[in-house]
Design a protein around this motif. Structure first.
Motif, PDB file in Angstrom:
ATOM      1  N   LEU A   1      15.366   7.708  -1.033  1.00 52.51           N
ATOM      2  CA  LEU A   1      14.427   7.656  -2.192  1.00 52.51           C
ATOM      3  C   LEU A   1      14.777   8.353  -3.359  1.00 52.51           C
ATOM      4  O   LEU A   1      14.330   8.397  -4.369  1.00 52.51           O
ATOM      5  CB  LEU A   1      13.176   8.255  -1.605  1.00 52.51           C
ATOM      6  CG  LEU A   1      12.242   7.825  -0.475  1.00 52.51           C
ATOM      7  CD1 LEU A   1      11.035   8.522  -0.028  1.00 52.51           C
ATOM      8  CD2 LEU A   1      12.172   6.260  -0.697  1.00 52.51           C
ATOM      9  N   GLU A   2      16.057   9.056  -3.201  1.00 50.96           N
ATOM     10  CA  GLU A   2      16.633   9.525  -4.453  1.00 50.96           C
ATOM     11  C   GLU A   2      17.461   8.598  -5.327  1.00 50.96           C
ATOM     12  O   GLU A   2      17.834   7.591  -4.899  1.00 50.96           O
ATOM     13  CB  GLU A   2      17.702  10.937  -3.708  1.00 50.96           C
ATOM     14  CG  GLU A   2      16.826  11.851  -3.088  1.00 50.96           C
ATOM     15  CD  GLU A   2      17.837  12.787  -2.660  1.00 50.96           C
ATOM     16  OE1 GLU A   2      19.065  12.541  -2.660  1.00 50.96           O
ATOM     17  OE2 GLU A   2      17.424  13.623  -1.706  1.00 50.96           O
ATOM     18  N   PRO A   3      17.490   8.899  -6.447  1.00 51.55           N
ATOM     19  CA  PRO A   3      18.368   8.040  -7.490  1.00 51.55           C
ATOM     20  C   PRO A   3      19.790   7.692  -6.790  1.00 51.55           C
ATOM     21  O   PRO A   3      20.347   8.474  -6.236  1.00 51.55           O
ATOM     22  CB  PRO A   3      18.261   8.708  -8.687  1.00 51.55           C
ATOM     23  CG  PRO A   3      17.260   9.717  -8.634  1.00 51.55           C
ATOM     24  CD  PRO A   3      17.254  10.230  -7.238  1.00 51.55           C
ATOM     25  N   THR A   4      20.262   6.435  -7.022  1.00 51.59           N
ATOM     26  CA  THR A   4      21.470   6.132  -6.663  1.00 51.59           C
ATOM     27  C   THR A   4      22.614   6.694  -7.304  1.00 51.59           C
ATOM     28  O   THR A   4      23.539   7.177  -6.854  1.00 51.59           O
ATOM     29  CB  THR A   4      21.833   4.664  -6.492  1.00 51.59           C
ATOM     30  OG1 THR A   4      20.541   3.967  -5.803  1.00 51.59           O
ATOM     31  CG2 THR A   4      22.981   4.331  -5.900  1.00 51.59           C
ATOM     32  N   LEU A   5      22.269   6.837  -8.543  1.00 50.21           N
ATOM     33  CA  LEU A   5      23.385   7.372  -9.693  1.00 50.21           C
ATOM     34  C   LEU A   5      23.319   8.752  -9.666  1.00 50.21           C
ATOM     35  O   LEU A   5      21.985   9.364  -9.841  1.00 50.21           O
ATOM     36  CB  LEU A   5      23.346   6.866 -10.843  1.00 50.21           C
ATOM     37  CG  LEU A   5      24.092   5.353 -10.924  1.00 50.21           C
ATOM     38  CD1 LEU A   5      23.560   4.845 -12.248  1.00 50.21           C
ATOM     39  CD2 LEU A   5      25.421   5.533 -10.810  1.00 50.21           C
ATOM     40  N   THR A   6      24.322   9.739  -9.622  1.00 52.20           N
ATOM     41  CA  THR A   6      24.110  11.229  -9.612  1.00 52.20           C
ATOM     42  C   THR A   6      24.766  11.378 -11.095  1.00 52.20           C
ATOM     43  O   THR A   6      25.699  10.808 -11.439  1.00 52.20           O
ATOM     44  CB  THR A   6      24.963  11.970  -8.710  1.00 52.20           C
ATOM     45  OG1 THR A   6      24.383  11.572  -7.442  1.00 52.20           O
ATOM     46  CG2 THR A   6      24.940  13.358  -8.924  1.00 52.20           C
TER      47      THR A   6
ATOM     48  N   LYS B   1       0.775  -1.244   0.022  1.00 53.30           N
ATOM     49  CA  LYS B   1      -0.205  -0.235   0.041  1.00 53.30           C
ATOM     50  C   LYS B   1       0.771   1.394  -0.075  1.00 53.30           C
ATOM     51  O   LYS B   1       0.686   2.221  -0.674  1.00 53.30           O
ATOM     52  CB  LYS B   1      -0.811  -0.052   1.330  1.00 53.30           C
ATOM     53  CG  LYS B   1      -1.899   1.248   1.426  1.00 53.30           C
ATOM     54  CD  LYS B   1      -2.412   1.205   2.663  1.00 53.30           C
ATOM     55  CE  LYS B   1      -3.194   2.430   3.019  1.00 53.30           C
ATOM     56  NZ  LYS B   1      -3.902   2.369   4.346  1.00 53.30           N
ATOM     57  N   HIS B   2       1.998   1.400   0.775  1.00 51.70           N
ATOM     58  CA  HIS B   2       2.700   2.454   0.961  1.00 51.70           C
ATOM     59  C   HIS B   2       3.959   2.607   0.242  1.00 51.70           C
ATOM     60  O   HIS B   2       4.469   3.618  -0.135  1.00 51.70           O
ATOM     61  CB  HIS B   2       3.088   2.649   2.404  1.00 51.70           C
ATOM     62  CG  HIS B   2       1.877   2.779   3.504  1.00 51.70           C
ATOM     63  ND1 HIS B   2       1.218   3.955   3.339  1.00 51.70           N
ATOM     64  CD2 HIS B   2       1.204   2.014   4.389  1.00 51.70           C
ATOM     65  CE1 HIS B   2       0.109   3.906   4.399  1.00 51.70           C
ATOM     66  NE2 HIS B   2       0.153   2.744   4.844  1.00 51.70           N
TER      67      HIS B   2
ATOM     68  N   TYR C   1       7.212  12.934  10.488  1.00 52.41           N
ATOM     69  CA  TYR C   1       7.641  12.649   9.355  1.00 52.41           C
ATOM     70  C   TYR C   1       6.592  12.129   8.282  1.00 52.41           C
ATOM     71  O   TYR C   1       5.807  11.231   8.433  1.00 52.41           O
ATOM     72  CB  TYR C   1       8.686  11.344   9.516  1.00 52.41           C
ATOM     73  CG  TYR C   1       9.292  10.923   8.245  1.00 52.41           C
ATOM     74  CD1 TYR C   1      10.210  12.045   7.479  1.00 52.41           C
ATOM     75  CD2 TYR C   1       9.578   9.717   7.580  1.00 52.41           C
ATOM     76  CE1 TYR C   1      10.921  11.484   6.432  1.00 52.41           C
ATOM     77  CE2 TYR C   1      10.338   9.332   6.614  1.00 52.41           C
ATOM     78  CZ  TYR C   1      11.050  10.222   5.991  1.00 52.41           C
ATOM     79  OH  TYR C   1      11.676  10.004   4.986  1.00 52.41           O
ATOM     80  N   THR C   2       6.382  12.736   7.189  1.00 44.29           N
ATOM     81  CA  THR C   2       5.194  12.778   6.239  1.00 44.29           C
ATOM     82  C   THR C   2       5.533  11.914   5.066  1.00 44.29           C
ATOM     83  O   THR C   2       4.604  11.690   4.289  1.00 44.29           O
ATOM     84  CB  THR C   2       4.588  13.937   6.119  1.00 44.29           C
ATOM     85  OG1 THR C   2       5.624  14.790   5.309  1.00 44.29           O
ATOM     86  CG2 THR C   2       4.182  14.372   7.076  1.00 44.29           C
ATOM     87  N   THR C   3       6.977  11.792   4.691  1.00 45.54           N
ATOM     88  CA  THR C   3       7.376  10.937   3.475  1.00 45.54           C
ATOM     89  C   THR C   3       6.748   9.666   3.570  1.00 45.54           C
ATOM     90  O   THR C   3       6.422   9.001   2.433  1.00 45.54           O
ATOM     91  CB  THR C   3       8.879  11.106   3.197  1.00 45.54           C
ATOM     92  OG1 THR C   3       9.498  12.401   3.382  1.00 45.54           O
ATOM     93  CG2 THR C   3       9.342  10.545   2.000  1.00 45.54           C
ATOM     94  N   MET C   4       7.041   8.931   4.352  1.00 40.95           N
ATOM     95  CA  MET C   4       6.333   7.342   4.509  1.00 40.95           C
ATOM     96  C   MET C   4       6.007   7.060   5.933  1.00 40.95           C
ATOM     97  O   MET C   4       6.476   7.638   6.835  1.00 40.95           O
ATOM     98  CB  MET C   4       7.521   6.476   3.817  1.00 40.95           C
ATOM     99  CG  MET C   4       8.735   6.376   4.842  1.00 40.95           C
ATOM    100  SD  MET C   4      10.228   5.515   4.319  1.00 40.95           S
ATOM    101  CE  MET C   4      10.952   6.682   3.475  1.00 40.95           C
TER     102      MET C   4
END
Length: 354
Positions: free
Chosen positions: A118-123, A31-32, A61-64
């Motif tokens: 939650l951000e992409p691993t690769l920059t 669900k989340h 905390y509201t992100t998850m």
């Protein structure tokens, strides 16, 4: 009639820690998509200390969802996620990705870390120099640069196991190439894009630390427990043995950069580290290592079924002493002291050293 300000306050709902059980775990994760989970035991002192912070974080905390699992009641869930100590904090994703939190148990630090997962691993970088600069901004001593004609989502999987710990850059280039930049030295992966992903992950795991990392409480889990092989610890006094430490650092560096037949087995079979015995007395007392009279070579082997610790003194030729000692360990010519489940030595009479 309730004044407007109080009506507003009453309308504000206070988020609670999401309690996960065998019955709702899978459905809540689906669900989340993301869950920040504390695995705990009711009797655990550190868990009790963390509880107010965890509850406070669930309100902010509201992100998850901020969730928890009682491992004494739902051991199968905890076993599935490799929980062997309390509290254990992990970010779980419905995709199957799992990230373990191992920093300070402070509210702001934990929320910041969870967001970063939650951000992409690769920059993406504009050039090799741009990647180097971006790695410096996040204070990464070692970093990885992946070059390829175009970005592919599968590339993220090379590094997700180490997300949040290191810098991973992506640069568009004519050919696929993976480089570990380790203390300024460029080490290129010898395989190709078509190599087994596990081989690529192994390369990343092998080159994500300094050539001779300082072993301590903060990184013991990663260096000792997660690599699945014996850990060599040069136990010394960093002030007294400063000259020796420089020799050992050079030796560890040469094994990787200029491998020789005589020492190739070391890089393949062991993790080399050093530790200041004065700064980590409890650990060394627990494995019966006393370097007060001089530095020691220690093999902490909890990777094999017969968990043991071995130790020896350095001879006049430090490097020769190491090679000879590790050769004897490799060929099972050494007699070690057994380790208990708590990672400490077990006395002949069965009593563990406290």
């Amino acid at each position: 009639m309730i004044p407007p300000i109080f009506a507003l306050l009453l309308a504000v709902s206070v988020a609670e820690v999401l309690v996960l059980t065998q019955d709702n775990f899978d459905s809540e994760l689906e669900k989340h998509k993301n869950l920040f989970v504390k695995f705990y035991a009711p009797w655990c002192g550190h868990c009790k200390k963390l509880a107010p912070t965890w509850e406070e974080m669930s309100n902010e905390y509201t992100t998850m969802p901020v969730a928890e699992v009682d491992c004494t009641a739902h051991s199968s869930i905890c076993g599935k996620y490799g929980v062997n100590g309390y509290p254990t904090i992990k970010l779980l994703q419905s995709s199957g990705a799992v990230f373990k939190y191992e920093k300070a148990r402070e509210k702001d630090e934990m929320m910041k870390w969870a967001d970063s997962m939650l951000e992409p691993t690769l920059t993406k970088c504009d050039s090799v120099e741009d990647c180097a600069e971006k790695s410096r901004k996040v204070r990464a001593l070692n970093y990885f640069l992946l070059e390829a004609p175009e970005y592919k989502e599968i590339y993220e999987s090379y590094f997700t196991d180490f997300k949040g710990e290191h810098f991973f850059g992506f640069l568009k280039a004519k050919e696929w190439k993976l480089t570990a930049v380790r203390e300024g030295e460029h080490i290129v992966y010898k395989g190709t894009e078509n190599s087994n992903v596990n081989y690529i992950k192994k390369f990343v795991a092998s080159h994500r630390y300094a050539f001779l990392p300082l072993l301590g409480q903060d990184n013991a889990a990663a260096l000792i427990h997660e690599r699945g092989r014996p850990t060599v610890i040069f136990a010394l006094d960093t002030e007294r043995d400063n000259k020796l430490l420089k020799t050992l650092s050079k030796f560890a560096r040469e094994i990787i950069l200029n491998p020789k037949d005589e020492t190739s087995f070391i890089e393949m079979r062991y993790t080399l580290t050093f530790s200041d015995t004065g700064s980590w007395k409890q650990f060394f007392e627990g494995i019966d290592v006393d370097s007060s009279a001089g530095p020691k070579i220690v093999i902490y082997d909890n990777a094999s079924p017969k968990k043991q610790v071995f130790q020896a003194d350095f001879g006049e030729d430090p490097v020769g002493s190491i090679i000879e000692f590790l050769k004897k360990h490799k060929t099972r010519q050494l007699t070690g002291v057994p380790l208990g489940k708590d990672g400490r030595v077990v006395r002949p009479d069965g009593d563990k050293e406290l």
